[in-house]
Design a protein around this motif. Sequence first.
Motif, PDB file in Angstrom:
ATOM      1  N   GLN A 130      -6.700   8.961   3.268  1.00 49.22           N
ATOM      2  CA  GLN A 130      -5.869   8.516   2.145  1.00 49.22           C
ATOM      3  C   GLN A 130      -4.386   8.426   2.499  1.00 49.22           C
ATOM      4  O   GLN A 130      -3.593   7.881   1.721  1.00 49.22           O
ATOM      5  CB  GLN A 130      -6.028   9.483   0.963  1.00 49.22           C
ATOM      6  N   GLY A 134      -0.894   6.743   0.660  1.00 52.84           N
ATOM      7  CA  GLY A 134      -0.133   7.754  -0.053  1.00 52.84           C
ATOM      8  C   GLY A 134      -1.020   8.805  -0.681  1.00 52.84           C
ATOM      9  O   GLY A 134      -1.913   8.479  -1.466  1.00 52.84           O
ATOM     10  N   LEU A 135      -0.777  10.063  -0.295  1.00 52.83           N
ATOM     11  CA  LEU A 135      -1.571  11.164  -0.843  1.00 52.83           C
ATOM     12  C   LEU A 135      -1.132  11.512  -2.254  1.00 52.83           C
ATOM     13  O   LEU A 135       0.045  11.430  -2.592  1.00 52.83           O
ATOM     14  CB  LEU A 135      -1.444  12.405   0.052  1.00 52.83           C
ATOM     15  N   THR A 136      -2.102  11.906  -3.066  1.00 56.23           N
ATOM     16  CA  THR A 136      -1.819  12.416  -4.409  1.00 56.23           C
ATOM     17  C   THR A 136      -2.440  13.790  -4.551  1.00 56.23           C
ATOM     18  O   THR A 136      -3.297  14.188  -3.760  1.00 56.23           O
ATOM     19  CB  THR A 136      -2.404  11.488  -5.488  1.00 56.23           C
ATOM     20  N   PHE A 137      -2.017  14.517  -5.576  1.00 50.94           N
ATOM     21  CA  PHE A 137      -2.584  15.843  -5.808  1.00 50.94           C
ATOM     22  C   PHE A 137      -4.086  15.758  -6.056  1.00 50.94           C
ATOM     23  O   PHE A 137      -4.883  16.536  -5.526  1.00 50.94           O
ATOM     24  CB  PHE A 137      -1.896  16.484  -7.014  1.00 50.94           C
ATOM     25  N   GLY A 138      -4.502  14.785  -6.875  1.00 53.37           N
ATOM     26  CA  GLY A 138      -5.923  14.606  -7.137  1.00 53.37           C
ATOM     27  C   GLY A 138      -6.695  14.212  -5.901  1.00 53.37           C
ATOM     28  O   GLY A 138      -7.840  14.617  -5.709  1.00 53.37           O
ATOM     29  N   GLY A 139      -6.078  13.407  -5.044  1.00 53.90           N
ATOM     30  CA  GLY A 139      -6.746  12.988  -3.824  1.00 53.90           C
ATOM     31  C   GLY A 139      -7.021  14.133  -2.877  1.00 53.90           C
ATOM     32  O   GLY A 139      -7.969  14.081  -2.089  1.00 53.90           O
TER      33      GLY A 139
END
Length: 401
Positions: A130, A134-139
């Motif tokens: 991912q 761009g990484l996300t908290f949910g990811g």
Amino acid sequence: MSSSLRLPGSPLPDEDALRGGIHIFTAVLLMVAVATSFQMSLLDAALNLVLITIFAAAYFLGSIYVDAWSEGKRQAWVLLLTVVWISEMIVAPVGIYLVFTLYFLYLQVFDSLQGGVSVVFATAAAIIVQIPGGLTFGGVMGPAVSAVISLAIHYAFRTLARISDEREQLINQLMDTREKLAESEHAAGVVAERQRLAHELHDTVAQGLSSIQMLLHAAERDVFEGPERTTQAVERIRQARSAASENLAEARAMITALQPAPLAENSLRGALERMAGSFGAAGEIDIAVDVEGEQRPLPMGTEATLLRIAQGAVGNVVKHSGASRCRVTVTYEADEVRLDVVDNGRGFDPEVISAERAGLGHIGLSAMSGRASERGGTLVIESAPGGPTAVSVAIPDARRA
């Protein structure tokens, strides 16, 4: 599609049902991945469909023949699925959800250490892929939480398998003891002993296993309904482990002293409340315990009889009544003690049940009546099709007579 996939070591409770659920879950994820092709360019859509087809064919065909393969072939199978999964994530991000399927495969095909390492690897791969977008908290939390839940479910099932094996050994010892008694007792005594042991097994081991089975089925349903139900699924597994431990204590007590284990540690009310909590959690029924009158010590035989009758009656409520509420009431009269179990279920015709041949389905009713008679008491069943149902037993208090 059924699978012949088996876990290393002892077989787990309801393993076939778990594998079937994983197959259904995987099929749904694959269909979702196919649907995303309509939002891609022609080249990407074609590549996505090819990868999905390879994954589906390898997964479902491998699940059928994996038991006949050597360890090397099984590991190669899982490696192929992993490579295809990583490729699918690169082409279609929705493919990341297939990691849940891979988690269970890693834990099923490999030993505990290799399976744990593989789960960590897959989690890292799901997060790393991912990064370009761009990484996300949910990811990050999605794969991580899924990994923890998968490990927890796998550990709980393996623990239940170990406890079940130990319980089976204890039951075998109990059956051996019964056979020795049969050789030394008169024919009439042998028949009575067989009935007593059958009632004990029905009220303890059989009822406990039924409770565990219902909890595991409910946990399996929660797992596959979505991530928001995972906390409830883990709680049900904890309840199943607690029920298994209590059932194991019952079996040990039967072998050593033939005294109900809950009564060895609690008052009659406490034992009934523990029983109600266990059955209530297993059957998702609201079971309340009330005491009326002034509580007083009762002979151990009387308390044991009341507890066993309550177990049999509540067990029937959970398994057969379809009730949503049940109330267990102990009433201390001047010269007797009474136990009432009332539910709001579908009810039945007591005369029809009494006329049917006693077997595994009806031994509970005959056991309750027999236990009450042994203590000089009476048992009355009030019910009709459509409900409700009330089971009432009154036993004289020998200390007040």
